[in-house]
Write an enzyme that holds these catalytic residues in place. Structure first.
Site, PDB file in Angstrom:
ATOM      1  N   PRO A  83      86.112   0.805  70.675  1.00 53.17           N
ATOM      2  CA  PRO A  83      85.428   0.781  69.350  1.00 53.17           C
ATOM      3  C   PRO A  83      84.285   1.130  69.675  1.00 53.17           C
ATOM      4  CG  PRO A  83      87.011  -0.260  68.884  1.00 53.17           C
ATOM      5  CD  PRO A  83      87.436  -0.071  70.415  1.00 53.17           C
ATOM      6  N   CYS A  84      83.315   1.349  68.479  1.00 56.57           N
ATOM      7  CA  CYS A  84      81.896   1.996  69.387  1.00 56.57           C
ATOM      8  C   CYS A  84      81.245   1.658  67.874  1.00 56.57           C
ATOM      9  CB  CYS A  84      81.631   3.484  69.070  1.00 56.57           C
ATOM     10  SG  CYS A  84      82.257   4.379  67.615  1.00 56.57           S
ATOM     11  N   GLN A  85      82.078   0.976  66.987  1.00 59.11           N
ATOM     12  CA  GLN A  85      80.502   0.509  65.198  1.00 59.11           C
ATOM     13  C   GLN A  85      79.884  -0.783  65.967  1.00 59.11           C
ATOM     14  OE1 GLN A  85      84.305  -0.210  65.268  1.00 59.11           O
ATOM     15  NE2 GLN A  85      85.102   1.017  64.229  1.00 59.11           N
TER      16      GLN A  85
END
Length: 384
Positions: A83-85
């Site tokens: 996940p890149c948030q």
């Protein structure tokens, strides 16, 4: 019959990257994600794979080996996009303090336990600058420490036939001592023309604001090679319902031409916050797509307040199916869960066409290496 190379997809989401690998010729044997709705989509669209639900932090490499019947070192490709948030430019508090910024370490832990021949990891370009590049360098160092040759590049989705401006960092590595294989660009200057919004969406049925026609028929025969490709295997249109926007937004849209944005809306109709904005700010907000252009990056919300997600001709925001088309998902690929979660699944995905190009490049390198080894064996036999 030649056995297909195997792939496992960590942080698989709905399965955009694994769908691309499958199109390239891989057998996707397992996937994992913590998101229940994305997991339901993956399970429904990848019936040949074992979906392993839950947090990666609670799983061991042995869980994947048990589920697939593989031994350590047998897996051909481990794919995944932590996940890149924590790195996203849309997260203004981004950085290494965000716990999501450290999930790549879980990916590396599974790499160590599986020791795949190849690995592919995808992330937003923000990973290169977050923490002054700390995460980016840590990923490279972590992969190299496990004995892999690894490189990272920024790939542009539009260069591979996807009708969208999308930049992502892709890490590719192998422990076979082979050069890193990168896909050749197929579209752009001197190549095929970019795939436009018209190429992608012009055959889909028209909708009014808030209209949900259920499962629908196509509005026309395929109008482009892109449409012919994504329609293969499907005889109907799914996930094609227009979100219901308020009357004020519909009034604003009337003033926005193709390629236009919030700057075309009369001042008295602007949201209060945008009345204070500079004309050079928020260039994509309330943007209307151009038939002859590319989409802006598909995000987890195709919200007109966020970007250029207004249909080129119809006064409404784009549907899940239109977002999925822009991401290059095939039309038979149906998204599960509430509509807001369907948008999240589409926006978080690696475009399948990009995944396919990456998979094909790796398979080509594997094939070349196999041929070289066969030739070497023949030479040794002849001189032995």
């Amino acid at each position: 019959m030649t056995k297909k190379p195997t792939a496992i997809d960590l942080f698989c989401g709905a399965g955009g990257l694994s769908e691309g690998l499958r199109q390239a010729g891989y057998s996707v044997v397992a996937g994992n994600d913590i998101d229940q709705y994305a997991g339901a989509t993956f399970a429904a669209t990848h019936p040949e794979a074992t979906f392993i639900p839950g947090s990666i932090r609670d799983l061991k490499a042995s869980d994947f080996l048990k589920a697939t019947g593989l031994e350590k070192g047998e897996l051909d490709c481990l794919a995944g996009g932590p996940p890149c948030q924590g790195y996203s430019v849309y997260n203004h508090q981004r950085g290494m303090h965000d716990e999501r910024s450290h999930l790549f370490r879980e990916y590396l832990r599974i790499v160590e336990g599986l020791m795949p021949k190849w690995l592919v990891m995808e992330n937003v370009t923000g990973i290169m600058s977050a923490g002054e590049g700390e995460a980016f360098q840590a990923v490279l160092a972590g992969i190299k420490a496990l004995g892999y040759n690894v490189e990272a590049r920024i790939l542009r989705a539009e260069d591979y036939g996807i009708p969208q401006e999308r930049r992502r960092v892709v890490f590719i590595g192998n422990r076979l001592g082979l050069p890193i294989a990168w896909p050749e660009k197929t579209h752009g200057d001197g190549l095929l023309p970019f795939t436009t919004i018209h190429d992608a969406l012009s055959d889909l049925p028209a909708l009014k604001n808030g209209e949900d026609g259920g499962v629908q028929t196509y509005a026309s025969e395929p109008q482009s090679d892109f449409q012919r490709e994504v329609r293969s295997g499907s005889n109907a249109v799914y996930n094609h319902a227009a979100p219901r926007l308020g009357a004020i937004n519909i009034e604003r849209m009337k003033y926005i031409p193709q390629g236009g944005s919030w700057r075309d809306i009369p001042f008295d109709l602007l949201p209060s916050g945008m009345k204070r904005a500079k004309r050079s700010d928020h260039t994509k907000r309330y943007g209307r797509m151009r038939w002859g252009g590319l989409s802006c990056t598909v995000l987890t919300k195709c919200d007109v307040h966020w970007g250029a997600y207004i249909h080129p001709e119809q006064d409404r925001s784009i549907t899940v199916r239109e977002a999925a088309r822009i991401q290059s998902f095939p039309d038979w690929f149906q998204f599960e869960g509430p509509r807001t979660e369907q948008y999240v699944q589409v926006g978080n995905a690696v475009p399948p066409m990009l995944g396919r190009r990456i998979g094909e490049a790796i398979l080509s390198a594997m094939s070349t290496n196999s041929t070289d080894m066969d030739t070497e064996d023949e030479r040794k036999a002849a001189t032995g």
